[in-house]
Design a protein around this motif. Structure first.
Motif, PDB file in Angstrom:
ATOM      1  N   ALA A   1      -7.702   3.094   1.106  1.00 34.70           N
ATOM      2  CA  ALA A   1      -7.383   4.158   2.060  1.00 34.70           C
ATOM      3  C   ALA A   1      -6.055   4.819   1.718  1.00 34.70           C
ATOM      4  CB  ALA A   1      -7.341   3.581   3.480  1.00 34.70           C
ATOM      5  N   GLU A   2      -5.069   4.030   1.306  1.00 35.79           N
ATOM      6  CA  GLU A   2      -3.772   4.589   0.927  1.00 35.79           C
ATOM      7  C   GLU A   2      -3.901   5.438  -0.329  1.00 35.79           C
ATOM      8  OE1 GLU A   2       0.057   5.248   2.029  1.00 35.79           O
ATOM      9  OE2 GLU A   2      -1.138   3.692   3.018  1.00 35.79           O
TER      10      GLU A   2
ATOM     11  N   HIS B   1     -16.266  -2.045  -1.616  1.00 31.52           N
ATOM     12  CA  HIS B   1     -15.039  -1.420  -1.150  1.00 31.52           C
ATOM     13  C   HIS B   1     -14.851  -0.079  -1.855  1.00 31.52           C
ATOM     14  CE1 HIS B   1     -13.879  -4.925   1.101  1.00 31.52           C
ATOM     15  NE2 HIS B   1     -13.877  -5.676   0.031  1.00 31.52           N
TER      16      HIS B   1
ATOM     17  N   PRO C   1       0.804  -1.226   0.000  1.00 34.44           N
ATOM     18  CA  PRO C   1       0.000   0.000   0.000  1.00 34.44           C
ATOM     19  C   PRO C   1       0.837   1.276   0.000  1.00 34.44           C
ATOM     20  CG  PRO C   1      -0.910  -1.593   1.536  1.00 34.44           C
ATOM     21  CD  PRO C   1       0.395  -2.162   1.073  1.00 34.44           C
TER      22      PRO C   1
ATOM     23  N   HIS D   1      -3.114  -7.610   0.371  1.00 28.25           N
ATOM     24  CA  HIS D   1      -3.581  -6.554   1.269  1.00 28.25           C
ATOM     25  C   HIS D   1      -5.071  -6.362   1.024  1.00 28.25           C
ATOM     26  CE1 HIS D   1       0.559  -5.433   2.348  1.00 28.25           C
ATOM     27  NE2 HIS D   1       0.840  -5.629   1.073  1.00 28.25           N
ATOM     28  N   SER D   2      -5.788  -5.996   2.063  1.00 31.94           N
ATOM     29  CA  SER D   2      -7.231  -5.843   1.934  1.00 31.94           C
ATOM     30  C   SER D   2      -7.556  -4.681   1.005  1.00 31.94           C
ATOM     31  CB  SER D   2      -7.855  -5.589   3.310  1.00 31.94           C
ATOM     32  OG  SER D   2      -7.577  -4.281   3.748  1.00 31.94           O
TER      33      SER D   2
ATOM     34  N   THR E   1      -7.639  -1.349   2.829  1.00 34.44           N
ATOM     35  CA  THR E   1      -6.334  -0.754   3.117  1.00 34.44           C
ATOM     36  C   THR E   1      -5.767  -0.068   1.879  1.00 34.44           C
ATOM     37  OG1 THR E   1      -5.869  -2.408   4.815  1.00 34.44           O
ATOM     38  CG2 THR E   1      -3.982  -1.252   3.877  1.00 34.44           C
ATOM     39  N   LEU E   2      -5.865  -0.732   0.746  1.00 41.57           N
ATOM     40  CA  LEU E   2      -5.342  -0.161  -0.498  1.00 41.57           C
ATOM     41  C   LEU E   2      -6.100   1.101  -0.887  1.00 41.57           C
ATOM     42  CD1 LEU E   2      -4.967  -3.557  -2.348  1.00 41.57           C
ATOM     43  CD2 LEU E   2      -3.071  -2.056  -1.701  1.00 41.57           C
TER      44      LEU E   2
END
Length: 323
Positions: free
Chosen positions: A301-302, A321, A184, A294-295, A298-299
Motif C-alpha cells: 500500500a505504501e 498480496h 513502510p 511489516h505486513s 502495508t508495504l
C-alpha cells in the motif's frame, strides 16, 4: 512454477514486457531483492504467453554463492524450449542445443545462444562491460525467433552499475527489497523520489556547453548550467548546489544518479535527463530485514501510494498480496 503471481500487478507488468521492443533489465535496489526470482517468473509467464524469452546476465548468475559477497544465490532453472546466453562449460548436465555462436567472450570462453532440451540448473554468464553486452544483445536480436513467436531479451543485471543507456535503448523491472528500509514510510519516500527522478524533464537542445564529472575540475560559476559526464555522485551534487554554481543540470540517465535523498530533493528542480529506461513495473520483496516486520499488504500500500495507481506493482514471492 505453479505459484506465479496471477493478479493485476504482475499480469499488467507481463503485458508491458510483451509489448516492449527493447531489452528488459531486471534491476535490484539491494542484494537479495528477489531479482533473479522475478526474472525467472517473467520468463515462465512470457513462455506461457507464446513469446520466446532470451535470458542474459550482466556478469554471472546462477552460481551457488555470490563470487564477491559469498552469500547463497538462487539457481537459474531453465525449462525445455527456453533460450539463454552463456558459455558451454556453464551448462552443467542440462541437455542443450547451440542455436548460434556469439561474438563475445567472458574470461576467454566464447559465449553462445543455447536452447534447453530439458529442465535443469545452469549458470548464466555474460559480458560485464556495457558495450560488449549491447553487442551481444544486438547479435541475438538478429537471430530469427521460432515461427510465430515474439522474442523478448531479458537481462538479469544492474542497469545502474555498468549498462549505460547511451549504448542503446532499454527498459527495466525494478526489484525492491522492503527489508532494506527502516519501515513502510521510508520505502515509500524512496520510491516516490525515484518516481520524481524518472519523471524529470528530458533535456532539449541547446545543451549547456560546460561538462563536468566527479573529481574533474570545478563547476562553472556562470549559472548557464552543466552536462554531467558519467555518474552524478554525492560530492558532485553538493558542488553543483553551491549558490554560485546555480543553473540547469543535465544527466545521462536517472540510473546514473547516486545521491542521498535530501541532496537530490534540493537538486531535482534543476535536473533534466538525456534519456531514461522505460520503467515497466516494480517487484516488491516484502521479506523483513533485521528490524520490525511489516505486513506485505502495508508495504504494498505504501509503495502503491508512492508509484501511483497505474504503475504495475506486485510481490514476486507470493500470490496473495498483489497490488
Amino acid at each position: 512454477m505453479n505459484d506465479l503471481p496471477a493478479k493485476a500487478g504482475f499480469a499488467s507488468a507481463v503485458r508491458r514486457v510483451l509489448a516492449c521492443p527493447d531489452p528488459v533489465f531486471f534491476v535490484g535496489t539491494h542484494k537479495n531483492s528477489g531479482k533473479t526470482t522475478t526474472f525467472l517468473r517473467f520468463a515462465q509467464a512470457l513462455r506461457e504467453a507464446g513469446a520466446t524469452p532470451v535470458l542474459f546476465s550482466l556478469g554471472r548468475d546462477g552460481e551457488a554463492r555470490d563470487q564477491f559477497f559469498g552469500h547463497e544465490k538462487p539457481v537459474v532453472r531453465v525449462e525445455p524450449g527456453w533460450w539463454f546466453v552463456t558459455h558451454e562449460a556453464a551448462l552443467g548436465d542440462v541437455p542443450c542445443a547451440l542455436v548460434a555462436a556469439l561474438p563475445a567472450q567472458v574470461d576467454g570462453r566464447p559465449l553462445g545462444l543455447f536452447e534447453a532440451r530439458a529442465c535443469g540448473d545452469v549458470e548464466l554468464w555474460g559480458p560485464p562491460a556495457a558495450s560488449e553486452l549491447r553487442a551481444t544483445l544486438d547479435a541475438v536480436a538478429g537471430i530469427p525467433a521460432p515461427e510465430g513467436q515474439r522474442r523478448i531479451l531479458m537481462v538479469d543485471g544492474a542497469l545502474d552499475r555498468q549498462a549505460a543507456l547511451h549504448h542503446g535503448p532499454a527498459a527495466m523491472v525494478l526489484c525492491c527489497k522492503a527489508g532494506a528500509f527502516s519501515g513502510p514510510a521510508a520505502l515509500g519516500s524512496h520510491l516516490a523520489l525515484r518516481r520524481r527522478l524518472f519523471d524529470a524533464p528530458r533535456a532539449t537542445p541547446p545543451l549547456p556547453r560546460a561538462h563536468v564529472s566527479d573529481g574533474q575540475g570545478e563547476p562553472p560559476t556562470t549559472g548557464e548550467g552543466v552536462v554531467v559526464d558519467g555518474p552524478l555522485t554525492q560530492s558532485l551534487a553538493l558542488d553543483l548546489l553551491r549558490e554560485d554554481a546555480a543553473g540547469p543540470v543535465v544527466v545521462s540517465s536517472p540510473m546514473h544518479v547516486f545521491v542521498a535523498a535530501p541532496v537530490l530533493e534540493r537538486l531535482l528542480p534543476r535536473l533534466s535527463l538525456l534519456s531514461a529506461p522505460d520503467w515497466l513495473g516494480t517487484a516488491l520483496n516484502p521479506a523483513a530485514g533485521s528490524g520490525a516486520s511489516h505486513s506485505p499488504a502495508t508495504l504494498l500500500a505504501e509503495a502503491r501510494a508512492a508509484l501511483g495507481p497505474d504503475h504495475p506493482l506486485f510481490d514476486p514471492l507470493a500470490v496473495d498480496h498483489q497490488a
